[in-house]
Design a protein around this motif. Structure first.
Motif, short mmCIF file in Angstrom:
data_model
loop_
_atom_site.label_atom_id
_atom_site.label_comp_id
_atom_site.label_asym_id
_atom_site.label_seq_id
_atom_site.Cartn_x
_atom_site.Cartn_y
_atom_site.Cartn_z
N ARG A 177 0.83 -1.21 0.00
CA ARG A 177 0.00 0.00 0.00
C ARG A 177 0.86 1.26 0.00
O ARG A 177 0.50 2.26 -0.60
CB ARG A 177 -0.93 0.00 1.21
CG ARG A 177 -2.04 -1.00 1.08
CD ARG A 177 -3.00 -0.89 2.23
NE ARG A 177 -4.03 -1.91 2.05
CZ ARG A 177 -4.88 -2.23 2.97
NH1 ARG A 177 -4.87 -1.63 4.14
NH2 ARG A 177 -5.78 -3.16 2.73
N GLU A 178 2.01 1.19 0.69
CA GLU A 178 2.92 2.34 0.72
C GLU A 178 3.42 2.66 -0.69
O GLU A 178 3.51 3.81 -1.08
CB GLU A 178 4.10 2.08 1.66
CG GLU A 178 3.73 2.01 3.12
CD GLU A 178 3.23 0.62 3.55
OE1 GLU A 178 3.16 -0.32 2.71
OE2 GLU A 178 2.87 0.48 4.73
N ASP B 40 1.89 1.90 -3.50
CA ASP B 40 0.74 2.41 -4.27
C ASP B 40 0.53 3.90 -4.03
O ASP B 40 0.17 4.64 -4.95
CB ASP B 40 -0.53 1.66 -3.89
CG ASP B 40 -0.49 0.18 -4.25
OD1 ASP B 40 0.41 -0.22 -5.03
OD2 ASP B 40 -1.34 -0.57 -3.74
N LYS B 41 0.77 4.36 -2.81
CA LYS B 41 0.56 5.76 -2.46
C LYS B 41 1.53 6.70 -3.18
O LYS B 41 1.17 7.83 -3.49
CB LYS B 41 0.67 5.97 -0.95
CG LYS B 41 -0.46 5.37 -0.16
CD LYS B 41 -0.23 5.56 1.32
CE LYS B 41 -1.28 4.82 2.15
NZ LYS B 41 -0.98 4.88 3.58
#
Length: 135
Positions: free
Chosen positions: A108-109, A111-112
């Motif tokens: 997720r990191e 993706d951000k």
């Protein structure tokens, strides 16, 4: 589709470099098969043809440090460069280039911070999305 993707990237960028935290024997093989210009990875050390169990770390915790060294060596302007990655260890590298593609990301990191995110079974999809950003 990796070979076709690398070929498409080579038409848009001066160099296509594989940066991997994996081992050199495997990464060099991939480089040769897909036609990338250069690769950097961790080297398994050997003596007289026998693996001695030590590793020469070329790609450590920060791939950003690695691409900064490559940029200096090859005179690459990172502000016009791109990266494609899939996991947390690519996060800093993504922050050091203009365009970044999270491909089948496991983080997720990542993706951000990615410019774009692509989930696909084909490497051509993230390549084509990246190229569309350049045109």
């Amino acid at each position: 589709h990796a070979q076709e993707g690398i070929s498409a990237l080579k038409k848009k960028f001066d160099l296509v470099i594989l940066v991997s935290g994996g081992i050199d024997v495997l990464v060099k093989d991939v480089q040769a098969r897909v036609g990338a210009d250069y690769s950097i990875s961790n080297r398994i050390l050997h003596t007289n043809g026998r693996i001695i169990g030590d590793v020469d770390i070329q790609v450590g915790d920060s791939k950003l440090d690695t691409i900064n060294r490559l940029a200096e060596s090859f005179n690459i302007d990172l502000s016009t460069s791109a990266a494609i990655g899939d996991d947390f260890n690519d996060t800093e590298m993504f922050q050091g280039v203009k365009y970044s593609v999270a491909f089948n990301s496991k983080s997720r990191e990542l993706d951000k911070v990615a410019t774009i995110k692509v989930d696909s079974g084909s490497f051509l999809d993230p390549v084509n999305r990246l190229i569309s950003l350049l045109d």
